[in-house]
Each structure stands twice: as structure tokens, then as C-alpha cells.
Design a protein around this motif. Structure first.
Motif, mmCIF file in Angstrom:
data_model
loop_
_atom_site.group_PDB
_atom_site.id
_atom_site.type_symbol
_atom_site.label_atom_id
_atom_site.label_comp_id
_atom_site.label_asym_id
_atom_site.label_seq_id
_atom_site.Cartn_x
_atom_site.Cartn_y
_atom_site.Cartn_z
ATOM 1 N N GLU A 280 0.827 -1.196 0.000
ATOM 2 C CA GLU A 280 0.000 0.000 0.000
ATOM 3 C C GLU A 280 0.871 1.260 0.000
ATOM 4 O O GLU A 280 1.898 1.331 0.687
ATOM 5 N N ASN A 281 0.474 2.227 -0.818
ATOM 6 C CA ASN A 281 1.154 3.520 -0.943
ATOM 7 C C ASN A 281 2.491 3.430 -1.683
ATOM 8 O O ASN A 281 3.234 4.416 -1.725
ATOM 9 N N CYS A 282 2.809 2.297 -2.276
ATOM 10 C CA CYS A 282 4.026 2.218 -3.093
ATOM 11 C C CYS A 282 3.863 3.128 -4.303
ATOM 12 O O CYS A 282 2.861 3.068 -5.017
ATOM 13 N N ASN A 283 4.842 3.990 -4.547
ATOM 14 C CA ASN A 283 4.726 4.936 -5.661
ATOM 15 C C ASN A 283 5.735 4.664 -6.767
ATOM 16 O O ASN A 283 6.014 5.521 -7.591
ATOM 17 N N ALA B 111 -5.112 2.268 0.382
ATOM 18 C CA ALA B 111 -4.967 3.390 -0.546
ATOM 19 C C ALA B 111 -4.514 2.933 -1.920
ATOM 20 O O ALA B 111 -4.639 3.666 -2.903
ATOM 21 N N HIS C 213 -1.813 1.038 -4.902
ATOM 22 C CA HIS C 213 -0.505 1.307 -5.501
ATOM 23 C C HIS C 213 -0.583 2.661 -6.190
ATOM 24 O O HIS C 213 -1.488 2.908 -6.997
ATOM 25 N N LEU C 214 0.346 3.557 -5.889
ATOM 26 C CA LEU C 214 0.247 4.946 -6.329
ATOM 27 C C LEU C 214 1.231 5.295 -7.438
ATOM 28 O O LEU C 214 1.356 6.456 -7.806
#
Length: 513
Positions: free
Chosen positions: A328-331, A357, A359-360
Motif C-alpha cells: 500500500e502507498n508504493c509509488n 490506498a 498502488h500509487l
């Protein structure tokens, strides 16, 4: 006339008896037998029925039986042969059972074993015969065997150890038993040694043991070696890694579970510069050898699945039957080509997902631009039968403007389910594979069929049928909710009627339906 009348009356009485079929009478004698492996035996039976009996073995690993009732011993043990007589107009059905026990002149402690390199093992052969026993290895580069049945693993791979016993006057038959020896890498020390044994600039295969677990606390550098890493399909090996797997040449990995505990990735840190043939695709370096991922599960990936550096051109990337779980929240871009780009990338039968949220980062990221592409050269992106959930959230799934909208770009997006994928704005998601805003004269070659575009809340993404901007042609998309079963916990079984009917998305999820 009276005699004639009597004769006809008698026939009618005889025929009328067959209106009620009688017992077929099925007798099997003897009702059991003991045979040796490889030996045949004909079942003896008697019956008054003219029906053809049907023979069936309850356990064909012990003994088989053919349509004529001939039994063949396969492996030591006991099983039952059923005999069925079908009913006929004149006779009832009948059945019987026959017991067969399969014995062996030769008995081994086990018929197979997984070895570590240099491990030794005695076959433990016992026999009721005094015939001479000989041992033979099918591949002495993998396993050797001496005259006493001592097996030694000397190289990685598979070998068959044949045990043969000669006939004697008492036991007037020979017998052969095969022992399967598989030599696998079972721990970190063996992995390191096997990798070091492959010559620099050479090629090699690392065979991993069933359920073998490897823990890497730092980066693993595969150097200038072209590697094939193979786990067992039904019992995949496990990599627990907090570092990066660094490669410079081709890499094939199959049947492995990779658990990332830090910012690890598969990293083309540098690629040796090739001068013959000289790179012609606009990059400083060219990776001619393929990258193949098959039947892999990546858990908690917090960086790139494949990461290139500088001007690397990837000739062939294949991802098949894989599950890629992003933290989660890996950009980070999942396929991150940096200043390079791929010539061909094929993703099939795979699942990409995150939770919360999501994968970003981008799905594809690269600023490369071909410098010398002839009129016959192409770049092909294929995504088929994939399931995606919360990937590239609120992003254009591709960040590669230099090759977007070019007529030498071929895009195939088919039979896939995309939920909370890319931006929720229709133009963004339809442009995820470089189609958005392409001029009429410079559109990529597109095939978009049978895809589902949904938000996690169950809304159709507006604009997904706009074929002018890269969406599916009208009528080819599935405009119903795919309704993943439990996506936040990693269950992407489709429950939408349209998706089930068309079998879209990663096909492995339908096994739970």
C-alpha cells in the motif's frame, strides 16, 4: 393339427420365459492371487450370460487390468478388481470382486528422494531371491551409485537409479525397480555455491527444492550470468528478501514465492554494452535475452517488478500466471524502464493488486525514445486475461509519452478486468496504453476487447467505449460490475455474470467458482 398346435404353444411358452430375465450366474475362481511387479495374470470366471464383462482396478498404481481381464502388477500393494456383467434382455446384471496382491523380488526403503548436493543415501534393497543385483544411474553427472546401492548426488538435476535382479532356478524371472533421484538446492549456502559454480558470462540453471526457503538479507548479484531459476510447480520455493535481485543478462524464474521485506526489486542495475551487433534501437544498451516470469507470487512488493537503468532497451519481457501484490502507498513504477523502453512486453493470466490506498505509481514508466526504428520495426504491449485492483491509483497507468500514440506501437488489451485502475476519469483510463490524445494520423494500432473498467465502488468508468481515444470499440466491453469476491484480502474471484460467462480476468480465479 393337434401336434402342430402343441408345438406353437410350446414355443410361445418358452419365449414368454424371457420376459423376466434370469440370474446371469457369475463365478470367479480363484478369487485372489499374489503376483510380482511386471507379472501378468488372467482372471478366470464362468457365467451363462453372453454379456461382455467390464473389468476395473480400484488402484491402478498397484495393478492394472485390461478389457480381457489380464492383470499387470505395477507396484507392491493390494487392490481390488471389480467385474461387472451388464444386464441383457435375457439375463440380469451380475458383479464380483477379485483381490490382487502385488509383491516384489526387490524391495527398496523408498522409490524416490530429493537430495542436496554431495548427499549420500543407501537404497536399502532387500530381496527374497539370491539373484545377482546390479545398479545403474541414468545420469552419472547428477547421481552415482555403487555396487552396494549407495547413491551420491554429484550435480543438480534428475537421475533414475535402476535396480536389476537376475533370474534364478527358484525365481525364474528378472525384475527392475527404478528409484528417482532429484538433486535440488535446499538452503542459502547451496544457492550461493551453485551460483558461484556458473562461469562468468556463462549460462546455468538453479533447481530449487520443494518448499525450500531462502532468506536474503542483502542484495543478490547474478553478475554476467544468464540464469534459469526453477522451483517445483506444486511446491514452489520461497524467497524472503529485503534486497534487490540484480541481473545483467536474461533471467527466467518459475514456480517461486517472493516475499519482500524491504524495497527490493528485480533490477537491471547495468547491462553490459553489446558491440556486436551494435545497439540500433536508440538505447546505449540492449538486452537481447528475454526476462520470463512464470507461476510466481510476489508479496509486499514496494518497488519495481522490473527496473531498468539508463538507456536500456528490453527486447522481450514475459509475465505469465503470476500474482503481483504491491505494498500500500508504493509509488514506484511496476515496470520501470527509466530512460529506456521495451520492444515487446507480454502479460497474461496474471493478477496485479494492492489494498487500502492502493498502488500509487505507474504500471509502465519510461522516458525512452527509439532513435533508429525502421518502417518495419514495432513495439508491442500485450495484456490478456489479467485481473487488476487498485493499481496506478489516480494515475495515468503509463508514463511514456515518447512512444505514446505512435503508429509503430501495437497495443493489445483483451479479456481483462480493471477495478480502481488508473484515474477514474474516462479519458485517462482509456489512454492508459498510449492511446490518449493521439492524432488521427498517428494513432497506435489497438485491439481492446472484452474488458471491464470499474471503480471499486461499482461504477462504470465514463468514456470507456470511446474507441477514438483508445477505449474498447462500442459493444465489446463488459459494462457490468465484475464484483471481485474479497479484493482487500486478495480474492479476485469474479462474481459478475458477464465476466463469468466470458471468463475474463485471470483464469485461475474461476477455479473457486
Amino acid at each position: 393339427m393337434l401336434c402342430t398346435l402343441f408345438m406353437f404353444t410350446g414355443c410361445e411358452e418358452l419365449i414368454s420365459n424371457f420376459d423376466n430375465p434370469v440370474s446371469a450366474y457369475l463365478k470367479v475362481e480363484p478369487s485372489s492371487v499374489i503376483i510380482y511387479r511386471g507379472e501378468n495374470y488372467q482372471i478366470q470366471y464362468s457365467t451363462i450370460s453372453d454379456a461382455k464383462p467390464i473389468f476395473k482396478s480400484a488402484d491402478e498404481t498397484v495393478a492394472t487390468v485390461d478389457e480381457n481381464g489380464v492383470i499387470t502388477g505395477v507396484m507392491m500393494g493390494t487392490t481390488t478388481i471389480s467385474i461387472e456383467l451388464p444386464a441383457t434382455p435375457y439375463y440380469n446384471a451380475a458383479s464380483a470382486e477379485f483381490t490382487v496382491e502385488v509383491d516384489g523380488l526387490l524391495k527398496l526403503t523408498a522409490l524416490s528422494k530429493e537430495f542436496a548436493l554431495n548427499e549420500e543415501y543407501n537404497l536399502g534393497v532387500t530381496t527374497v531371491s539370491d539373484g545377482a543385483i546390479t545398479y545403474t544411474s541414468s545420469d552419472t553427472n547428477v547421481a552415482t551409485v555403487d555396487a552396494s546401492g549407495n547413491v551420491k548426488a554429484v550435480g543438480y538435476g534428475d537421475a533414475t537409479i535402476n535396480v536389476h535382479i537376475d533370474a534364478t532356478p527358484t525365481f525364474n524371472r528378472t525384475e527392475d525397480v527404478d528409484f528417482a533421484a532429484t538433486v535440488r538446492i535446499l538452503d542459502n549456502e547451496q544457492f550461493t555455491a551453485a551460483l558461484a559454480a556458473i562461469a562468468d558470462n556463462g549460462e546455468g540453471t538453479l533447481l530449487l527444492g520443494k518448499d525450500a526457503t531462502f532468506t536474503f538479507t542483502s542484495n543478490v548479484d547474478f553478475e554476467n550470468k544468464k540464469l534459469t531459476i526453477l522451483g517445483e510447480e506444486k511446491n514452489p520455493a520461497i524467497f524472503n528478501t529485503k534486497g534487490t535481485l540484480k541481473i545483467k543478462r536474461g533471467l527466467t524464474i518459475k514456480n517461486v514465492i517472493v516475499n519482500f521485506t524491504s524495497n527490493g526489486n528485480i533490477n537491471f542495475a547495468t547491462v553490459q554494452q553489446l558491440t556486436d551487433p551494435a545497439p540500433k534501437e536508440g538505447g546505449s544498451y540492449f538486452a537481447f535475452e528475454p526476462i520470463i516470469f512464470e507461476n510466481l507470487t510476489f508479496n509486499n512488493l514496494n518497488s519495481c517488478l522490473i527496473k531498468g537503468k539508463e538507456y536500456i532497451v528490453f527486447s522481450d519481457i514475459q509475465v505469465n500466471n503470476c500474482i503481483i501484490g504491491m505494498r500500500e502507498n508504493c509509488n514506484a513504477g511496476i515496470f520501470n524502464f527509466d530512460k529506456g523502453y521495451p520492444k515487446n512486453i507480454e502479460v497474461k493470466n496474471s493478477t496485479f493488486w494492492s489494498k487500502g490506498a492502493g498502488h500509487l505509481g505507474y504500471l509502465f514508466n519510461g522516458s525512452g525514445k527509439p532513435g533508429d526504428v525502421s518502417s518495419t520495426a514495432t513495439t508491442t504491449f500485450t495484456v490478456d486475461h489479467c485481473s487488476m485492483y487498485k493499481i496506478a491509483v489516480n494515475k495515468k497507468a503509463n508514463n511514456g509519452g515518447n512512444i505514446r500514440g505512435k503508429d509503430w506501437t501495437y497495443i493489445n488489451l483483451t479479456n481483462s478486468i480493471l477495478v480502481d485502475f488508473g484515474s477514474s476519469v474516462g479519458d485517462e483510463i482509456t489512454g492508459w496504453l498510449f492511446g490518449q490524445n493521439a492524432s488521427a494520423a498517428n494513432k497506435p494500432n489497438r485491439t481492446y476487447l472484452n474488458n471491464s473498467y470499474f471503480t471499486s465502488g461499482g461504477s462504470v468508468v465514463n468514456g470507456w467505449t470511446d474507441s477514438a481515444k483508445g477505449g474498447d470499440a462500442s459493444g465489446t466491453s463488459l459494462a457490468s460490475n465484475p464484483n471481485y469476491k474479497d479484493p482487500e484480502n486478495g480474492d479476485f474471484t469474479p462474481q459478475g455474470a458477464d465476466q463469468i460467462a466470458e471468463k475474463t480476468g485471470d483464469p485461475r480465479w474461476y477455479k473457486t467458482n
